[in-house]
Enzyme design. Structure first.
Site, PDB file in Angstrom:
ATOM      1  N   HIS A 463       0.834  -1.205   0.000  1.00 18.82           N
ATOM      2  CA  HIS A 463       0.000   0.000   0.000  1.00 18.82           C
ATOM      3  C   HIS A 463       0.877   1.267   0.000  1.00 18.82           C
ATOM      4  O   HIS A 463       0.708   2.145  -0.855  1.00 18.82           O
ATOM      5  CB  HIS A 463      -0.905  -0.009   1.243  1.00 18.82           C
ATOM      6  CG  HIS A 463      -1.790   1.180   1.366  1.00 18.82           C
ATOM      7  ND1 HIS A 463      -3.127   1.157   1.019  1.00 18.82           N
ATOM      8  CD2 HIS A 463      -1.546   2.455   1.790  1.00 18.82           C
ATOM      9  CE1 HIS A 463      -3.658   2.359   1.224  1.00 18.82           C
ATOM     10  NE2 HIS A 463      -2.714   3.164   1.696  1.00 18.82           N
ATOM     11  N   GLU A 464       1.794   1.322   0.955  1.00 15.99           N
ATOM     12  CA  GLU A 464       2.649   2.521   1.042  1.00 15.99           C
ATOM     13  C   GLU A 464       3.553   2.644  -0.180  1.00 15.99           C
ATOM     14  O   GLU A 464       3.850   3.741  -0.650  1.00 15.99           O
ATOM     15  CB  GLU A 464       3.475   2.509   2.337  1.00 15.99           C
ATOM     16  CG  GLU A 464       2.645   2.527   3.616  1.00 15.99           C
ATOM     17  CD  GLU A 464       1.589   3.631   3.648  1.00 15.99           C
ATOM     18  OE1 GLU A 464       1.782   4.683   3.014  1.00 15.99           O
ATOM     19  OE2 GLU A 464       0.553   3.430   4.306  1.00 15.99           O
ATOM     20  N   HIS A 467       1.763   4.370  -2.944  1.00 13.02           N
ATOM     21  CA  HIS A 467       1.882   5.830  -2.803  1.00 13.02           C
ATOM     22  C   HIS A 467       3.249   6.301  -3.304  1.00 13.02           C
ATOM     23  O   HIS A 467       3.362   7.323  -3.981  1.00 13.02           O
ATOM     24  CB  HIS A 467       1.756   6.236  -1.328  1.00 13.02           C
ATOM     25  CG  HIS A 467       0.364   6.274  -0.805  1.00 13.02           C
ATOM     26  ND1 HIS A 467      -0.661   6.935  -1.434  1.00 13.02           N
ATOM     27  CD2 HIS A 467      -0.181   5.753   0.328  1.00 13.02           C
ATOM     28  CE1 HIS A 467      -1.775   6.820  -0.724  1.00 13.02           C
ATOM     29  NE2 HIS A 467      -1.511   6.109   0.349  1.00 13.02           N
ATOM     30  N   HIS A 470       3.538   6.657  -6.941  1.00 14.86           N
ATOM     31  CA  HIS A 470       2.841   7.874  -7.382  1.00 14.86           C
ATOM     32  C   HIS A 470       3.793   9.068  -7.285  1.00 14.86           C
ATOM     33  O   HIS A 470       3.795   9.958  -8.147  1.00 14.86           O
ATOM     34  CB  HIS A 470       1.614   8.082  -6.486  1.00 14.86           C
ATOM     35  CG  HIS A 470       0.520   8.874  -7.104  1.00 14.86           C
ATOM     36  ND1 HIS A 470      -0.644   9.177  -6.443  1.00 14.86           N
ATOM     37  CD2 HIS A 470       0.395   9.453  -8.330  1.00 14.86           C
ATOM     38  CE1 HIS A 470      -1.432   9.899  -7.228  1.00 14.86           C
ATOM     39  NE2 HIS A 470      -0.827  10.082  -8.376  1.00 14.86           N
TER      40      HIS A 470
END
Length: 672
Positions: A463-464, A467, A470
């Site tokens: 999940h991290e 990010h 991105h």
């Protein structure tokens, strides 16, 4: 010389003393003000270049310094840093207001904005100008002088209150420990959990075992400990953070924050704080958020109720539990899951050695987005636990620096997050690449075992890292539109979509290997992981929705009449309640996402983004999870574009259509 005021590329952590921060920030503010003055005093007529672009590039020095400071205040703090944070936060709030309430500057921005029809702007330039104008208007530029003064005062107070809230939660987390000396109290706990607890005890110079409210200590105890009274003790301690009659009580802080936010929104002409926040989100209005949340609630609640009743029956049958309580949920759910799927988290952990999972997520990023990661020792770091990497593309072009900080420490707040030390931008024809960091709290290696992750921790890392991608793959001209600078309810798409690879055989085979034997995770385990993925999904959905609805309750109405934080929260939870209430506990007083992080009136975005991520991943499933064409479309239309266009336009360009909740409901097993 102050190292923070020198020219540096990556942060010079080892050279910085705490005494450097205040003078550096003062100087940074001075430099930024001079840059603003240069724009205001420009005698030429306002243009897109001499006003809009010039303004976007102001404050770089200050941003570099404050990003270092506030990242350390989260990941490596101490009393001195917290004291500095309290002192400098009002300065920064005042400085932001000096910009947004600067009439001469706003007039230049407004002139350019009003000339849009005659300017030939690209979508990115148009977005920059639009966001810039709104950042003034939404922060009081159109107010009279009296109201501007009041706004400044509210903002200064809010910045202090949010810091105080977070410091109180951290202090409460660190203040509690459960010290056990009788080995019988450890019944049910896996060896690795006992070993970690012993090491905590040794570090505190105590015999026996110590359990804390840090997640790697708290969650395994709540999941596996047979001693119900001790689970209760730990759960109540976690649930009363900020809700005890001591110096760290957050009740008044919560009420002050919501009242000031409401007052601020009214001052700016908005009905509530939620109306103010949502104007700039994909969701647009509180009504739309509530409609979205209630639609999902209607579909999830019957399933959640069924799951809860089954769990209560199971606990009664197994141990004669007359009333299932909050401290029983994880324990009996784990036992039931094991029985239904023969899936034991402890059985999976040996296949998820931290280093292997890191290699796995790197390999997946390579296959999808042509990225390569090389661990380096040539850049400074703020703690020996931190790993640093050079990220390049397959042609050897430099993409990003990447920092990763995986283990809990006393000076580190709980949870996991992605942040950055420098955003990507194109300036003077040079594509300046970003510096991205992820911070997590995973179980530390012990004397006998490496860091072995639970499956939940594996999905957290992915999940991290989503990010981080991105941030790393950002390729925009202006830093204020770069990377994760997107609508808040769009920002979770890259992170949540990447979690899906954790459930796929083709991806797991790359990294899920037994840390001792090297054996690849058996496919029967993979099948069980997939089968169990929707286990208690009704209850999980209800839980997430309850947090979002609590957030909207605090922020979508006038809070002036609220006297009791606990009573208000109880009412907000009424439609989503499964477990009996615990009188000593209150969630709001430690709900850092909305009272310290940036999620106020935005917590719904986790579920909103789940709809996007399920819909997006369905596309990968249709074409192949490593399909380059789909990956390129995601990279080119979502990951690299930041906030340069409206999120729905970017999403439709990637997917070819608007998202529908069907894929999420199907994945969660909630479709009738």
């Amino acid at each position: 010389m102050n190292p923070l005021l020198q020219d540096f590329n990556t942060p010079p952590f080892s050279k910085i003393a705490n005494t450097d921060y205040k003078p550096a920030i003062e100087e940074g503010i001075k430099i930024a003000k001079a840059e603003i003055d240069a724009i205001v005093n420009n005698t030429e007529a306002p243009t897109f270049d001499n006003t809009t672009v010039a303004l976007d590039f102001t404050g770089e020095k200050l941003n570099k310094i404050t990003s270092i400071f506030f990242n350390l205040n989260s990941a490596e703090t101490n009393d001195e840093i917290q004291k500095i944070a309290q002192e400098i936060s009002p300065w920064l709030s005042e400085f932001r207001n000096d910009i947004t309430l600067n009439e001469a500057l706003f007039n230049r921005v407004k002139t350019v904005f009003e000339n849009i029809p005659s300017l030939e702007l690209s979508p990115e330039q148009h977005m920059l100008l639009d966001k810039q104008y709104k950042s003034f208007a939404r922060n009081g530029a159109n107010l009279n002088e009296t109201d501007k003064t009041e706004l400044r005062s509210i903002d200064a107070e809010l910045s202090k209150l949010s810091l105080k809230f977070g410091e109180n939660v951290l202090a409460e987390t660190n203040a509690f420990e459960m010290h056990l000396t009788d080995e019988n109290d450890l019944s049910g706990l896996p060896e690795s959990v006992k070993e970690a607890a012993k090491e905590i005890a040794i570090s505190k110079e105590k015999d026996g075992w110590v359990f804390t409210l840090d997640y790697p200590s708290y969650i395994p105890f709540m999941t596996y400990a047979d001693n119900r009274e001790l689970r209760k003790k730990l759960a109540i301690a976690a649930g009363k953070k900020g809700f005890q009659q001591n110096e760290f009580n957050n009740e008044e802080t919560v009420l002050n924050i919501v009242n000031l936010r409401h007052k601020r929104a009214n001052l700016l002409g908005y009905k509530t704080h939620a109306h103010f926040v949502l104007e700039e989100r994909m969701a647009e209005t509180p009504e739309k958020v509530l409609s979205f949340s209630n639609d999902l609630l209607a579909k999830a609640k019957p399933a959640a109720k069924r799951e809860f009743d089954n769990l209560a029956t199971y606990a009664k049958k197994l141990d004669g539990i007359a009333q299932l309580q909050k401290w029983d949920g994880a324990y009996y759910a784990e036992k039931l899951k094991k029985e239904l799927f023969s899936l034991d988290q402890e059985l999976l952990k040996p296949y998820f050695k931290l280093e292997n999972v890191i290699d796995g997520v790197f390999e997946i990023a390579n296959r999808l987005f042509d990225l390569q990661f090389e661990e380096i020792t040539s850049i400074d770091k703020y703690h020996e636990d931190v790993k640093t990497y050079n990220v390049t593309d397959t042609k050897g072009n430099f993409v990003s620096h990447f920092y990763a900080d995986f283990h809990p420490r006393p000076g580190k707040r709980n949870g996991a997050w992605m942040t950055s030390y420098k955003s990507q931008q194109i300036k003077n024809g040079v594509n300046e690449r970003p510096q991205v960091s992820i911070v997590c709290n995973f179980t530390k290696p012990t004397e006998t075992k490496p860091s072995l992750l639970t499956f939940n921790e594996v999905t957290t890392l992915f999940h991290e890292f989503g990010h981080a991608l991105h941030g790393m793959l950002a390729n925009t001209t202006y830093n204020s539109l770069s990377g994760t600078s997107v609508s808040w309810d769009f920002v979770e798409l890259p992170s949540q979509v990447l979690e899906n690879w954790c459930y796929e055989k083709e991806a797991l085979e790359l990294f899920a290997k037994h840390y001792e034997t090297g054996e690849t995770i058996p496919m029967e385990y993979v099948e069980k992981i997939k089968e169990s993925a929707s286990f208690h999904e009704g209850m999980q959905t209800l839980r997430q929705l309850s947090f979002g609805l609590l957030d909207m309750s605090w922020h979508s109405q006038n809070p002036l009449e609220i006297k009791s934080v606990k009573d208000f929260e109880t009412a907000a939870f009424s439609e989503t309640k499964l477990y009996p209430d615990v009188a000593e506990n209150c969630m709001s007083t430690a709900f850092s996402h909305i009272f310290q992080g940036g999620y106020s009136a935005g917590y719904y975005s986790y579920k909103w983004a789940e709809v996007l991520d399920a819909d997006a991943f369905e596309y990968f499933l249709e074409e192949g999870i490593f399909n380059k064409e789909v990956a390129d479309k995601f990279k080119n239309n979502v990951l690299s574009k930041g906030g340069t266009e409206k999120p729905m336009e970017l999403y439709k360009r990637f997917r070819g259509k608007e998202p529908k909740p069907d894929a999420l409901l199907k994945r969660a097993g909630l479709l009738a």
